[in-house]
Scaffold this motif. Structure first.
Motif, short mmCIF file in Angstrom:
data_model
loop_
_atom_site.label_atom_id
_atom_site.label_comp_id
_atom_site.label_asym_id
_atom_site.label_seq_id
_atom_site.Cartn_x
_atom_site.Cartn_y
_atom_site.Cartn_z
N GLN A 1 0.83 -1.23 0.06
CA GLN A 1 -0.18 -0.37 0.10
C GLN A 1 0.74 1.27 0.14
OE1 GLN A 1 -3.54 -0.09 -0.26
NE2 GLN A 1 -3.24 2.08 -0.72
N GLY A 2 2.01 1.38 0.77
CA GLY A 2 2.78 2.37 0.78
C GLY A 2 3.19 2.59 -0.62
N HIS A 3 3.88 1.71 -1.47
CA HIS A 3 4.39 1.95 -2.56
C HIS A 3 3.68 2.46 -3.66
CE1 HIS A 3 7.64 -0.66 -0.66
NE2 HIS A 3 8.30 -0.51 -1.79
N LEU A 4 2.36 1.94 -3.59
CA LEU A 4 1.19 2.28 -4.48
C LEU A 4 0.91 3.62 -4.03
CD1 LEU A 4 -0.47 1.54 -6.99
CD2 LEU A 4 -2.04 0.54 -5.36
N ASN A 5 0.63 4.06 -2.76
CA ASN A 5 0.25 5.48 -2.61
C ASN A 5 1.41 6.49 -3.02
OD1 ASN A 5 -1.99 4.32 -1.31
ND2 ASN A 5 -1.18 4.76 0.77
N ALA A 6 2.76 6.05 -2.58
CA ALA A 6 3.68 7.05 -3.19
C ALA A 6 3.74 7.12 -4.70
CB ALA A 6 5.08 6.50 -2.78
N LEU A 7 3.53 5.99 -5.43
CA LEU A 7 3.53 5.94 -7.01
C LEU A 7 2.55 7.07 -7.38
CD1 LEU A 7 4.77 5.00 -9.56
CD2 LEU A 7 3.61 2.92 -9.23
N ALA A 8 1.19 6.69 -6.77
CA ALA A 8 0.04 7.51 -7.37
C ALA A 8 0.31 8.96 -6.76
CB ALA A 8 -1.09 7.12 -6.52
N THR A 9 1.00 9.32 -5.89
CA THR A 9 1.26 10.72 -5.44
C THR A 9 2.23 11.20 -6.64
OG1 THR A 9 0.78 10.53 -3.00
CG2 THR A 9 2.02 12.32 -3.79
N ILE A 10 3.29 10.58 -6.91
CA ILE A 10 4.15 11.03 -7.77
C ILE A 10 3.23 11.24 -9.34
CG2 ILE A 10 6.30 10.53 -8.93
CD1 ILE A 10 7.03 8.76 -6.60
N TYR A 11 2.71 10.37 -9.51
CA TYR A 11 1.85 10.59 -10.79
C TYR A 11 1.09 11.55 -10.68
CZ TYR A 11 -1.82 9.16 -14.26
OH TYR A 11 -2.65 9.26 -15.07
N ARG A 12 0.07 11.90 -9.75
CA ARG A 12 -0.68 12.99 -9.27
C ARG A 12 0.07 14.44 -9.41
NH1 ARG A 12 -3.20 10.83 -5.68
NH2 ARG A 12 -2.06 11.66 -4.00
N SER A 13 1.04 14.43 -8.93
CA SER A 13 1.94 15.67 -8.51
C SER A 13 3.06 15.97 -9.48
CB SER A 13 2.58 15.59 -7.19
OG SER A 13 1.90 15.44 -5.99
N GLY A 14 3.27 15.06 -10.43
CA GLY A 14 4.43 15.32 -11.21
C GLY A 14 5.71 15.12 -10.60
N PRO A 15 6.78 15.61 -11.30
CA PRO A 15 8.06 15.57 -10.51
C PRO A 15 8.00 15.96 -9.10
CG PRO A 15 8.48 16.21 -12.78
CD PRO A 15 6.93 16.24 -12.68
N ILE A 16 8.70 15.31 -8.20
CA ILE A 16 8.52 15.77 -6.85
C ILE A 16 9.70 15.42 -5.99
CG2 ILE A 16 7.48 13.79 -6.05
CD1 ILE A 16 5.66 15.38 -4.24
N ARG A 17 10.14 16.24 -5.06
CA ARG A 17 11.41 16.00 -4.30
C ARG A 17 11.09 15.01 -3.45
NH1 ARG A 17 14.15 21.83 -2.53
NH2 ARG A 17 14.65 22.44 -5.01
N ILE B 1 16.98 16.27 -6.19
CA ILE B 1 16.63 15.40 -7.18
C ILE B 1 15.22 15.52 -7.19
CG2 ILE B 1 18.54 13.86 -7.07
CD1 ILE B 1 16.65 11.75 -5.75
N LEU B 2 14.61 15.32 -8.26
CA LEU B 2 13.21 15.13 -8.57
C LEU B 2 12.87 13.72 -8.97
CD1 LEU B 2 12.42 18.42 -10.42
CD2 LEU B 2 12.05 17.90 -8.10
N ILE B 3 11.63 13.23 -8.46
CA ILE B 3 11.45 11.75 -8.68
C ILE B 3 10.23 12.00 -9.78
CG2 ILE B 3 10.18 9.65 -7.78
CD1 ILE B 3 13.15 10.13 -6.71
N SER B 4 10.07 11.17 -10.82
CA SER B 4 8.88 11.23 -11.62
C SER B 4 8.43 9.93 -12.08
CB SER B 4 9.22 12.11 -12.95
OG SER B 4 10.27 11.60 -13.56
N VAL B 5 7.31 9.58 -12.53
CA VAL B 5 6.92 8.25 -12.82
C VAL B 5 7.12 8.01 -14.16
CG1 VAL B 5 4.65 9.07 -13.63
CG2 VAL B 5 4.64 6.86 -12.46
N THR B 6 7.56 6.78 -14.50
CA THR B 6 7.99 6.23 -15.74
C THR B 6 6.61 5.88 -16.43
OG1 THR B 6 8.13 4.02 -15.01
CG2 THR B 6 10.16 5.37 -15.01
N GLU B 7 6.81 5.40 -17.80
CA GLU B 7 5.64 5.07 -18.43
C GLU B 7 4.83 3.73 -17.61
OE1 GLU B 7 4.27 3.42 -22.79
OE2 GLU B 7 5.66 5.06 -22.66
N ALA B 8 5.86 2.80 -17.04
CA ALA B 8 5.41 1.57 -16.46
C ALA B 8 4.88 1.89 -15.57
CB ALA B 8 6.56 0.62 -16.33
N GLY B 9 5.29 2.89 -14.51
CA GLY B 9 4.67 3.28 -13.29
C GLY B 9 3.21 3.88 -13.54
N GLU B 10 3.25 4.74 -14.60
CA GLU B 10 1.86 5.21 -14.99
C GLU B 10 0.74 4.28 -15.16
OE1 GLU B 10 0.02 8.07 -18.37
OE2 GLU B 10 2.02 8.42 -18.15
#
Length: 157
Positions: free
Chosen positions: A36-52, A92-101
């Motif tokens: 759940q934590g991984h998916l939540n973080a991934l969804a937040t990155i997806y929603r927020s765009g590149p993020i610290r 650094i900034l973290i962004s989602v990849t196509e696979a993550g999206e």
């Protein structure tokens, strides 16, 4: 309408914790090994765009070391990538990849379908009650700060 007393709030909290937790566990099958934590973080990155990473840790209510481990796992799976922050070379900034999206969208779709199937099994009055409570539940999910920070709040560990 008067405010509920502490005992009523505690009973509601226990009931919500059970119902939300059990429903959430039913939906975890959509994550293909992501917790759940991984998916939540991934969804937040997806929603927020590149993020610290530090900002992400704050949004997810986890410590920086926990977020570092989560991001390392997501990066190892090819779901996020690290990029230098052009405004601050030390960050650094973290962004989602196509696979993550794809993972986020697939999990959302599966979860929505599962919930729709479960909702269809409720009677119309129960569905209406949940619809009426949706605004409060959404607000509950987005309240910022540690619950122990509220006036008169206590932290039960």
């Amino acid at each position: 309408m008067s405010a509920p007393d502490d005992a009523a709030l505690a009973e509601l909290a226990r009931g919500l914790s059970f119902a939300i937790g059990r429903t959430n566990r039913r939906m975890l099958a959509a994550t293909q090994g992501l917790g759940q934590g991984h998916l939540n973080a991934l969804a937040t990155i997806y929603r927020s765009g590149p993020i610290r990473p530090g900002t992400l840790a704050q949004l997810e209510f986890v410590s920086a070391p926990t977020m570092t481990r989560t991001l390392r796992d997501l990066e190892r799976r090819g779901l996020v990538r690290r990029e230098p922050d052009t405004r601050d070379g030390r960050s650094i900034l973290i962004s989602v990849t196509e696979a993550g999206e794809h993972q986020v969208l697939r999990a959302r779709s599966y979860r929505a379908e599962l919930l729709a199937d479960l909702l269809a099994r409720l009677d119309p009055h129960e569905v209406a009650t949940l619809r009426d409570a949706l605004g409060a539940l959404e607000r509950l999910a987005t309240i910022e700060g540690d619950p122990g920070d509220r006036p008169g709040g206590r932290r039960d560990s």
